[in-house]
Write an enzyme that holds these catalytic residues in place. Structure first.
Site, mmCIF file in Angstrom:
data_model
loop_
_atom_site.group_PDB
_atom_site.id
_atom_site.type_symbol
_atom_site.label_atom_id
_atom_site.label_comp_id
_atom_site.label_asym_id
_atom_site.label_seq_id
_atom_site.Cartn_x
_atom_site.Cartn_y
_atom_site.Cartn_z
ATOM 1 N N CYS A 238 50.855 27.895 16.678
ATOM 2 C CA CYS A 238 50.175 28.598 15.591
ATOM 3 C C CYS A 238 51.005 28.469 14.312
ATOM 4 C CB CYS A 238 50.012 30.064 15.984
ATOM 5 S SG CYS A 238 49.425 31.129 14.650
ATOM 6 N N HIS B 187 34.538 38.082 30.628
ATOM 7 C CA HIS B 187 35.823 37.375 30.748
ATOM 8 C C HIS B 187 36.025 36.341 29.647
ATOM 9 C CE1 HIS B 187 36.022 38.597 35.297
ATOM 10 N NE2 HIS B 187 36.382 39.570 34.494
HETATM 11 C C1 BJW Z 1 26.342 31.199 45.090
HETATM 12 C C2 BJW Z 1 26.015 29.873 45.024
HETATM 13 C C3 BJW Z 1 24.734 29.592 44.616
HETATM 14 C C4 BJW Z 1 28.027 29.933 45.633
HETATM 15 N N1 BJW Z 1 23.893 30.586 44.313
HETATM 16 N N2 BJW Z 1 25.499 32.182 44.798
HETATM 17 C C5 BJW Z 1 41.243 47.387 41.650
HETATM 18 C C6 BJW Z 1 41.763 47.029 42.880
HETATM 19 C C7 BJW Z 1 42.603 45.929 43.015
HETATM 20 C C8 BJW Z 1 42.963 45.152 41.929
HETATM 21 C C9 BJW Z 1 42.439 45.488 40.708
HETATM 22 C C10 BJW Z 1 41.596 46.603 40.571
HETATM 23 N N3 BJW Z 1 41.242 46.685 39.279
HETATM 24 C C11 BJW Z 1 41.796 45.651 38.618
HETATM 25 C C12 BJW Z 1 42.559 44.923 39.446
HETATM 26 C C13 BJW Z 1 43.371 43.709 39.106
HETATM 27 C C14 BJW Z 1 42.542 42.459 38.897
HETATM 28 C C15 BJW Z 1 41.636 42.235 40.096
HETATM 29 O O1 BJW Z 1 40.477 42.536 40.103
HETATM 30 N N4 BJW Z 1 42.196 41.669 41.144
HETATM 31 C C16 BJW Z 1 41.465 41.412 42.368
HETATM 32 C C17 BJW Z 1 41.248 39.901 42.524
HETATM 33 C C18 BJW Z 1 42.178 42.020 43.534
HETATM 34 N N5 BJW Z 1 41.796 42.584 37.656
HETATM 35 C C19 BJW Z 1 42.276 42.261 36.474
HETATM 36 O O2 BJW Z 1 43.433 41.878 36.339
HETATM 37 C C20 BJW Z 1 41.358 42.408 35.289
HETATM 38 N N6 BJW Z 1 41.975 43.158 34.267
HETATM 39 C C21 BJW Z 1 42.346 44.429 34.416
HETATM 40 O O3 BJW Z 1 42.183 45.034 35.459
HETATM 41 O O4 BJW Z 1 42.877 45.002 33.292
HETATM 42 C C22 BJW Z 1 43.406 46.333 33.364
HETATM 43 C C23 BJW Z 1 44.896 46.247 33.454
HETATM 44 C C24 BJW Z 1 45.615 45.599 32.475
HETATM 45 C C25 BJW Z 1 46.985 45.533 32.546
HETATM 46 C C26 BJW Z 1 47.640 46.087 33.628
HETATM 47 C C27 BJW Z 1 46.915 46.743 34.620
HETATM 48 C C28 BJW Z 1 45.531 46.826 34.518
HETATM 49 C C29 BJW Z 1 41.045 41.056 34.665
HETATM 50 C C30 BJW Z 1 40.403 40.124 35.624
HETATM 51 C C31 BJW Z 1 40.187 38.751 34.948
HETATM 52 C C32 BJW Z 1 39.667 37.723 35.949
HETATM 53 N N7 BJW Z 1 39.727 36.437 35.366
HETATM 54 C C33 BJW Z 1 39.144 35.296 36.081
HETATM 55 C C34 BJW Z 1 39.630 34.003 35.372
HETATM 56 C C35 BJW Z 1 38.888 33.826 34.045
HETATM 57 C C36 BJW Z 1 39.209 32.550 33.363
HETATM 58 C C37 BJW Z 1 39.018 31.340 34.240
HETATM 59 O O5 BJW Z 1 37.896 30.970 34.575
HETATM 60 O O6 BJW Z 1 40.023 30.722 34.589
HETATM 61 O O7 BJW Z 1 37.724 35.388 36.074
HETATM 62 S S1 BJW Z 1 39.540 35.243 37.830
HETATM 63 C C38 BJW Z 1 37.961 34.618 38.331
HETATM 64 O O8 BJW Z 1 37.312 35.603 39.173
HETATM 65 C C39 BJW Z 1 37.121 34.515 37.047
HETATM 66 C C40 BJW Z 1 35.801 35.053 37.507
HETATM 67 O O9 BJW Z 1 35.034 35.505 36.410
HETATM 68 C C41 BJW Z 1 36.187 36.139 38.465
HETATM 69 C C42 BJW Z 1 35.088 36.531 39.439
HETATM 70 O O10 BJW Z 1 34.792 35.484 40.310
HETATM 71 P P1 BJW Z 1 33.275 35.190 40.735
HETATM 72 O O11 BJW Z 1 32.512 34.802 39.549
HETATM 73 O O12 BJW Z 1 32.764 36.324 41.527
HETATM 74 O O13 BJW Z 1 33.442 33.863 41.618
HETATM 75 P P2 BJW Z 1 33.840 33.736 43.165
HETATM 76 O O14 BJW Z 1 34.283 32.345 43.385
HETATM 77 O O15 BJW Z 1 34.748 34.816 43.609
HETATM 78 O O16 BJW Z 1 32.446 33.968 43.936
HETATM 79 C C43 BJW Z 1 31.393 33.047 43.838
HETATM 80 C C44 BJW Z 1 30.218 33.571 44.655
HETATM 81 O O17 BJW Z 1 29.106 32.731 44.422
HETATM 82 C C45 BJW Z 1 30.471 33.577 46.177
HETATM 83 O O18 BJW Z 1 30.119 34.853 46.694
HETATM 84 C C46 BJW Z 1 29.508 32.513 46.704
HETATM 85 O O19 BJW Z 1 28.965 32.824 47.985
HETATM 86 C C47 BJW Z 1 28.442 32.510 45.654
HETATM 87 N N8 BJW Z 1 27.722 31.254 45.512
HETATM 88 N N9 BJW Z 1 27.164 29.116 45.376
HETATM 89 C C48 BJW Z 1 24.351 31.879 44.437
HETATM 90 N N10 BJW Z 1 24.323 28.302 44.513
HETATM 91 ZN ZN ZN Z 2 49.870 33.225 15.647
#
Ligand code: BJW
Ligand code: ZN
Length: 252
Positions: free
Chosen positions: A150, A122
């Site tokens: 820009c 990401h």
């Molecule tokens: C602990 C702990 C400890 C706590 N020890 N553990 C299929 C189905 C449905 C939807 C989609 C699909 N395919 C794609 C999509 C759309 C979408 C998506 O996935 N949506 C879903 C949410 C439904 N995906 C996208 O849009 C992606 N792009 C894409 O598909 O492109 C193709 C396309 C393009 C154009 C048109 C159509 C298609 C891109 C996704 C980008 C996500 N970006 C973010 C923001 C990044 C920048 C920022 O930081 O602001 O990335 S969102 C956010 O979620 C961030 C993270 O990397 C990502 C994942 O989250 P993560 O890391 O799992 O965190 P949490 O909070 O969810 O979980 C934390 C965990 O830690 C918990 O389980 C806790 O229990 C645990 N924990 N303390 C160990 N101490």
């Molecule tokens: Zn530019």
């Protein structure tokens, strides 16, 4: 032996026999460094709406608001330190023929802990580019409260992170997929597994025969795939996992 100790030992045995490992990480691994997660109680998506801050449309509507939100998070991440979990993973790397960290995190803490092979699915909050023409901009001199214009094309400069609806950097994603297909063990740490295509990496490894180990205090979308689940915070158990793998390797 407690449930955690038992699963730690099972995970150590799997790792001890493995030559190629992929570690898939999410926000939870940095939680103990003081960086908020997204979907936990009190997480970022409880306070903020992702469609107002983490989509290209949001940036086009209100670039200054999105920029300022990221700039403030960037300061938090720059001030944070890698924790014992990041450090244990960095120390695990030389024990394996191939050890690839595939992270969804944008905080660079794996690299700062010393991990060398890190694939950032990401992007990173420490780089910026023009939303229109793609030109890269150095971070240090940029303003905190408004998205710079820009000088080349008049577009707005944005953080080099992947927002909802955007494609993942294709060469990085391909490298992650191919590491997942080759690995013997995939460790999924601190991720809810709700965001795709990133979470597909775990499915891919499983379908190609890897054992899946999950470290997460909570049940997730990926828990059903796991062969071993370690229900504990990452920074607490990763140093112990490292020690157990080392001991097992010494006995070999
Ligand atoms: C602990 C702990 C400890 C706590 N020890 N553990 C299929 C189905 C449905 C939807 C989609 C699909 N395919 C794609 C999509 C759309 C979408 C998506 O996935 N949506 C879903 C949410 C439904 N995906 C996208 O849009 C992606 N792009 C894409 O598909 O492109 C193709 C396309 C393009 C154009 C048109 C159509 C298609 C891109 C996704 C980008 C996500 N970006 C973010 C923001 C990044 C920048 C920022 O930081 O602001 O990335 S969102 C956010 O979620 C961030 C993270 O990397 C990502 C994942 O989250 P993560 O890391 O799992 O965190 P949490 O909070 O969810 O979980 C934390 C965990 O830690 C918990 O389980 C806790 O229990 C645990 N924990 N303390 C160990 N101490
Ligand atoms: Zn530019």
């Amino acid at each position: 032996m407690s449930e955690v100790e038992q699963s730690l030992e099972q995970a150590a045995q799997l790792l001890c026999a493995a030559r190629r490992v992929v570690v898939f990480t999410g926000a939870g691994i940095s939680a103990e460094s003081g960086i908020p997660t997204f979907r936990d109680p009190g997480g970022l998506w409880e306070q903020f709406r992702p469609e107002e801050l983490a989509t290209p449309e949001a940036f086009e509507r209100n670039p200054d608001r999105v920029w300022a939100w990221y700039w403030q998070r960037r300061a938090v991440m720059a001030a944070a330190e890698p924790n014992a979990g990041h450090r244990a993973l960095a120390q695990m790397e030389p024990l394996f023929e191939e050890f690839t960290i595939v992270t969804q995190n944008i905080d660079r803490l794996h690299q700062r802990a010393g991990s060398r092979r890190v694939l950032e699915l990401h992007g990173t909050i420490f780089e910026q580019h023009c939303h229109r023409c793609g030109r890269l901009y150095d971070g240090e001199e940029l303003p905190a409260d408004r998205a710079p214009v820009c000088p080349v094309c008049g577009g707005r400069v944005r953080p080099s992170v992947v927002w909802f609806g955007e494609l993942l950097p294709s060469s990085v994603f391909q490298a992650a997929q191919s590491a997942a297909e080759r690995c013997h063990v995939l460790l999924s740490i601190g991720t809810s597994g709700e965001v795709y295509p990133a979470a597909g990496i775990v499915w891919q490894a499983k379908l190609h025969g890897a054992a899946v180990v999950e470290i997460n205090p909570r049940w997730t979308e990926l828990s059903g795939l796991a062969d071993v689940r370690i229900p504990a915070p990452a920074a607490q158990v990763l140093p112990e996992l490292l020690e157990r793998v080392r001991r097992c390797r010494q006995r070999q």
